[in-house]
Design an enzyme around this catalytic site. Sequence first.
Site, PDB file in Angstrom:
ATOM      1  N   CYS A   2       0.823  -1.202   0.000  1.00  0.00           N
ATOM      2  CA  CYS A   2       0.000   0.000   0.000  1.00  0.00           C
ATOM      3  C   CYS A   2       0.866   1.265   0.000  1.00  0.00           C
ATOM      4  O   CYS A   2       2.010   1.234   0.408  1.00  0.00           O
ATOM      5  CB  CYS A   2      -0.872   0.037   1.249  1.00  0.00           C
ATOM      6  SG  CYS A   2      -1.703  -1.503   1.596  1.00  0.00           S
ATOM      7  N   ARG A  27       4.454   0.435  -6.290  1.00  0.00           N
ATOM      8  CA  ARG A  27       4.471  -0.434  -5.119  1.00  0.00           C
ATOM      9  C   ARG A  27       3.449  -1.563  -5.233  1.00  0.00           C
ATOM     10  O   ARG A  27       3.496  -2.532  -4.484  1.00  0.00           O
ATOM     11  CB  ARG A  27       4.177   0.385  -3.850  1.00  0.00           C
ATOM     12  CG  ARG A  27       5.266   1.373  -3.523  1.00  0.00           C
ATOM     13  CD  ARG A  27       4.794   2.367  -2.484  1.00  0.00           C
ATOM     14  NE  ARG A  27       4.584   1.759  -1.188  1.00  0.00           N
ATOM     15  CZ  ARG A  27       5.496   1.709  -0.232  1.00  0.00           C
ATOM     16  NH1 ARG A  27       6.688   2.201  -0.445  1.00  0.00           N
ATOM     17  NH2 ARG A  27       5.223   1.177   0.935  1.00  0.00           N
ATOM     18  N   TRP A  75      -3.354  -2.461  -1.289  1.00  0.00           N
ATOM     19  CA  TRP A  75      -3.028  -3.799  -1.783  1.00  0.00           C
ATOM     20  C   TRP A  75      -3.760  -4.741  -0.837  1.00  0.00           C
ATOM     21  O   TRP A  75      -3.363  -4.887   0.323  1.00  0.00           O
ATOM     22  CB  TRP A  75      -1.516  -3.992  -1.710  1.00  0.00           C
ATOM     23  CG  TRP A  75      -0.973  -5.136  -2.481  1.00  0.00           C
ATOM     24  CD1 TRP A  75      -0.863  -5.221  -3.840  1.00  0.00           C
ATOM     25  CD2 TRP A  75      -0.397  -6.335  -1.953  1.00  0.00           C
ATOM     26  NE1 TRP A  75      -0.256  -6.407  -4.181  1.00  0.00           N
ATOM     27  CE2 TRP A  75       0.037  -7.116  -3.046  1.00  0.00           C
ATOM     28  CE3 TRP A  75      -0.195  -6.841  -0.669  1.00  0.00           C
ATOM     29  CZ2 TRP A  75       0.648  -8.353  -2.899  1.00  0.00           C
ATOM     30  CZ3 TRP A  75       0.408  -8.066  -0.519  1.00  0.00           C
ATOM     31  CH2 TRP A  75       0.820  -8.817  -1.627  1.00  0.00           C
ATOM     32  N   ASN A 101      -1.037   1.507   6.269  1.00  0.00           N
ATOM     33  CA  ASN A 101      -0.228   0.432   5.679  1.00  0.00           C
ATOM     34  C   ASN A 101       0.168  -0.499   6.814  1.00  0.00           C
ATOM     35  O   ASN A 101       0.516  -0.030   7.893  1.00  0.00           O
ATOM     36  CB  ASN A 101       1.066   0.964   5.061  1.00  0.00           C
ATOM     37  CG  ASN A 101       0.830   1.747   3.808  1.00  0.00           C
ATOM     38  OD1 ASN A 101      -0.307   1.834   3.331  1.00  0.00           O
ATOM     39  ND2 ASN A 101       1.882   2.315   3.267  1.00  0.00           N
ATOM     40  N   GLY A 102       0.171  -1.804   6.546  1.00  0.00           N
ATOM     41  CA  GLY A 102       0.574  -2.753   7.583  1.00  0.00           C
ATOM     42  C   GLY A 102      -0.581  -3.662   7.951  1.00  0.00           C
ATOM     43  O   GLY A 102      -1.580  -3.743   7.229  1.00  0.00           O
ATOM     44  N   GLU A 481      18.408 -15.517 -11.050  1.00  0.00           N
ATOM     45  CA  GLU A 481      17.887 -14.172 -11.288  1.00  0.00           C
ATOM     46  C   GLU A 481      17.226 -14.064 -12.673  1.00  0.00           C
ATOM     47  O   GLU A 481      16.176 -13.435 -12.822  1.00  0.00           O
ATOM     48  CB  GLU A 481      19.020 -13.148 -11.114  1.00  0.00           C
ATOM     49  CG  GLU A 481      18.647 -11.697 -11.368  1.00  0.00           C
ATOM     50  CD  GLU A 481      17.532 -11.158 -10.478  1.00  0.00           C
ATOM     51  OE1 GLU A 481      17.089 -11.849  -9.551  1.00  0.00           O
ATOM     52  OE2 GLU A 481      17.073 -10.038 -10.758  1.00  0.00           O
ATOM     53  N   LYS A 485      13.346 -12.949 -13.216  1.00  0.00           N
ATOM     54  CA  LYS A 485      12.971 -11.793 -14.055  1.00  0.00           C
ATOM     55  C   LYS A 485      11.879 -12.195 -15.038  1.00  0.00           C
ATOM     56  O   LYS A 485      10.892 -11.500 -15.207  1.00  0.00           O
ATOM     57  CB  LYS A 485      14.167 -11.263 -14.848  1.00  0.00           C
ATOM     58  CG  LYS A 485      15.147 -10.396 -14.153  1.00  0.00           C
ATOM     59  CD  LYS A 485      14.665  -9.036 -13.703  1.00  0.00           C
ATOM     60  CE  LYS A 485      13.960  -9.071 -12.392  1.00  0.00           C
ATOM     61  NZ  LYS A 485      14.630  -9.059 -11.151  1.00  0.00           N
ATOM     62  N   GLU A 488       8.345 -13.369 -13.115  1.00  0.00           N
ATOM     63  CA  GLU A 488       7.571 -12.398 -12.346  1.00  0.00           C
ATOM     64  C   GLU A 488       6.842 -11.404 -13.244  1.00  0.00           C
ATOM     65  O   GLU A 488       5.801 -10.894 -12.873  1.00  0.00           O
ATOM     66  CB  GLU A 488       8.435 -11.680 -11.306  1.00  0.00           C
ATOM     67  CG  GLU A 488       9.498 -10.778 -11.865  1.00  0.00           C
ATOM     68  CD  GLU A 488      10.363 -10.150 -10.785  1.00  0.00           C
ATOM     69  OE1 GLU A 488       9.899  -9.993  -9.658  1.00  0.00           O
ATOM     70  OE2 GLU A 488      11.525  -9.822 -11.079  1.00  0.00           O
ATOM     71  N   HIS A 504      18.504 -35.108 -12.099  1.00  0.00           N
ATOM     72  CA  HIS A 504      18.029 -35.825 -10.909  1.00  0.00           C
ATOM     73  C   HIS A 504      16.519 -35.699 -10.729  1.00  0.00           C
ATOM     74  O   HIS A 504      16.017 -35.905  -9.628  1.00  0.00           O
ATOM     75  CB  HIS A 504      18.783 -35.344  -9.670  1.00  0.00           C
ATOM     76  CG  HIS A 504      20.247 -35.669  -9.726  1.00  0.00           C
ATOM     77  ND1 HIS A 504      20.724 -36.957  -9.580  1.00  0.00           N
ATOM     78  CD2 HIS A 504      21.323 -34.898  -9.976  1.00  0.00           C
ATOM     79  CE1 HIS A 504      22.039 -36.960  -9.709  1.00  0.00           C
ATOM     80  NE2 HIS A 504      22.430 -35.714  -9.951  1.00  0.00           N
ATOM     81  N   LYS A 603       6.517  -3.575  -4.796  1.00  0.00           N
ATOM     82  CA  LYS A 603       7.920  -3.183  -4.830  1.00  0.00           C
ATOM     83  C   LYS A 603       8.580  -3.364  -3.472  1.00  0.00           C
ATOM     84  O   LYS A 603       9.705  -3.809  -3.377  1.00  0.00           O
ATOM     85  CB  LYS A 603       8.025  -1.727  -5.282  1.00  0.00           C
ATOM     86  CG  LYS A 603       9.451  -1.224  -5.419  1.00  0.00           C
ATOM     87  CD  LYS A 603      10.142  -1.893  -6.584  1.00  0.00           C
ATOM     88  CE  LYS A 603      11.585  -1.483  -6.722  1.00  0.00           C
ATOM     89  NZ  LYS A 603      12.310  -2.469  -7.551  1.00  0.00           N
TER      90      LYS A 603
HETATM   91  C1  F6R Z   1      12.315  -9.071  -7.936  1.00  0.00           C
HETATM   92  C2  F6R Z   1      12.361  -8.185  -6.783  1.00  0.00           C
HETATM   93  C3  F6R Z   1      12.131  -8.787  -5.450  1.00  0.00           C
HETATM   94  C4  F6R Z   1      12.986  -8.067  -4.389  1.00  0.00           C
HETATM   95  C5  F6R Z   1      12.632  -8.600  -2.989  1.00  0.00           C
HETATM   96  C6  F6R Z   1      13.507  -7.962  -1.929  1.00  0.00           C
HETATM   97  O1  F6R Z   1      12.529  -8.390  -9.137  1.00  0.00           O
HETATM   98  O2  F6R Z   1      12.548  -7.004  -6.913  1.00  0.00           O
HETATM   99  O3  F6R Z   1      12.372 -10.145  -5.450  1.00  0.00           O
HETATM  100  O4  F6R Z   1      14.329  -8.282  -4.678  1.00  0.00           O
HETATM  101  O5  F6R Z   1      11.295  -8.333  -2.707  1.00  0.00           O
HETATM  102  O6  F6R Z   1      13.344  -6.584  -1.899  1.00  0.00           O
HETATM  103  P1  F6R Z   1      14.429  -5.644  -1.252  1.00  0.00           P
HETATM  104  O7  F6R Z   1      15.668  -5.771  -2.056  1.00  0.00           O
HETATM  105  O8  F6R Z   1      13.827  -4.276  -1.312  1.00  0.00           O
HETATM  106  O9  F6R Z   1      14.636  -6.122   0.154  1.00  0.00           O
END
Ligand code: F6R
Length: 608
Positions: A2, A27, A75, A101-102, A481, A485, A488, A504, A603
């Site tokens: 949020c 976010r 959210w 938020n929370g 990674e 990418k 997601e 395996h 985010k």
């Molecule tokens: C993926 C992504 C997430 C963040 C994860 C940790 O593209 O961005 O997997 O890496 O939520 O977030 P931070 O780095 O802000 O602790």
Amino acid sequence: MCGIVGYIGKSQAAPIILDGLEKLEYRGYDSAGIAVYDGQQINMKKSVGRLKALVELTHGGAMMPGNLGIGHTRWATHGAPTDVNSHPHLNSKETIAVVHNGIIENYIKLRKKLENKGYLFVSETDTEVLAHLLDYYYKGNPLEAITKVMHRVEGSYALGVIFAEHPDRIFAVRKASPLIVGKSDEGCFIASDVPAILKYTRNVYFMENQEVACLKADELTFYSVDEEVIQKEPVTIEWDAKAAEKGGYEHYMLKEMYEQPKVLEETIRKCIIDDDIIIEELKMSEEDFRKISKIYIVACGSSYHAGVTGKYVIENIARVPVEVDLASEFRYRNPIIDENALVIVISQSGETADSLAAMADMHAKGVKVMGIVNVVGSSIARDADYIMYTWAGPEIAVATTKAYSAQLMALYLFAMKLGKAKSVLAQEEFRQMLEDMKLLPQQVEFLLSNQRKIQKFANRYIAAKSIFFIGRGIDYAISLEGSLKLKEISYIHSEAYAAGELKHGTISLIEDGTLVACVSTQEDLYQKTISNMVEVKARGAFVLAVTNEGNYEMQKEADYVIYIPKTNRYFTNTLAIIPLQLFGYYVAVGKGCDVDKPRNLAKSVTVE
Ligand code: F6R
């Protein structure tokens, strides 16, 4: 997660709040709402879906007069994304409005108590409890009501609160959920993240847990939960407000990928001085470095993947054992940590709840924690014993690209300093690594310039059911990674496997035409990885190889090869990730996905 924005000042509040909420769209949210006091009453508008709907409903805020208001992007957690469940929430007399938020953990108990006292609830949210509880405690003194509520509620919260009877102030409250307060000549602001108010002010106060801020048009006062006045110093945010805008690119993610050469250059400019590594903010002495007996890297998502690369690099060039853990698992596995161990928490946002909780747990056990963080002043940056900043600037797209690359750089620099302090990394090798590092920005730039070729290749996979990524050692880290990418943002199922592990079990998933991206940048492992490529090809896979320039052997086995420029063996991930980021991006664009705001993701993940 949020987003919260609030404003009180000389200007009309609604357009500023909507503008700020737009900056927080990255976010992730599924509804939005705004409450503004118009001189007589609190007016409220809400809308499910994109913020655009709320902007249209209020004519860009023009039809909501008043210089004081709060807004929210929600959210959904408690209750579906509906107008009724959207924030702000009001008490029944509509004289108190709250955005939150929370999560209020004891909301069921509190709701029952309030219902027994005759309070009528209209939503399914935990937040509505706060509006009624404030009403219950409010006897004319808003600060007193707020602190009483803080004593009663359990969980995490960042709140913006307005009282119709006190139309000259907004209250901001924080416990374990980020909230900042800003001040300019035009007024005062609250926001859950810096980009929301960067256009209006760079003077920002980071609220600590259990603090309350009272914002007036030209005055700002902070209080403890015991209503004592607290003195706080503002932090000047150096980020360029433009950096948080799209600047002509189709998506933030694309823009941020293209910013990577600049981000690497910035790290080099700041940290490589006279053929040495100087990390100004890291107040760790040579002796502190020498004493480190073991390292635990703790993080989530992509930051965790950067940590997996960090393990390979640190262990190889500093010969210090490293364990890498997901933050959400680390604290529950009761790790055995000796007094000379260092825990490194990596986080772009510096607000990730799982990482913060792991850090708090370590502190409770007396263990020193170093943060590698992108957001100056964020919770992890403030609470860590040692800090290293990544110089990526604001990252808006939910899927991280440039912050991840900056994390890799920070880990290389840390590993090299450690290797040198431990006298494991020879001076000549250290010097050569610095030279190789200085070439990375232009090498990344070159890889980005091949974007068209990758786009064409990606277009072939927009209907793929499943895509695999494999690699060994450090290449396994980049596979993790690359796979994240892709999945997601494109919603295509994808898995990353250590190349030798596929046989395996997972190899049974390979069908005719399944794409397997094979990363192979470590010369001593070429042959082994080629064997794994041959295995999947024999089961019908189409093999994409990402390998070093000059490794033309690969062309014989792979169906498509992307070459990365030659670099130091420990820095290959910085280059290999570029085509994988572009691939994921273009598959998602080809499928018509909302690249910057993938479904169900946020985010900054501020709940555990
Ligand atoms: C993926 C992504 C997430 C963040 C994860 C940790 O593209 O961005 O997997 O890496 O939520 O977030 P931070 O780095 O802000 O602790």
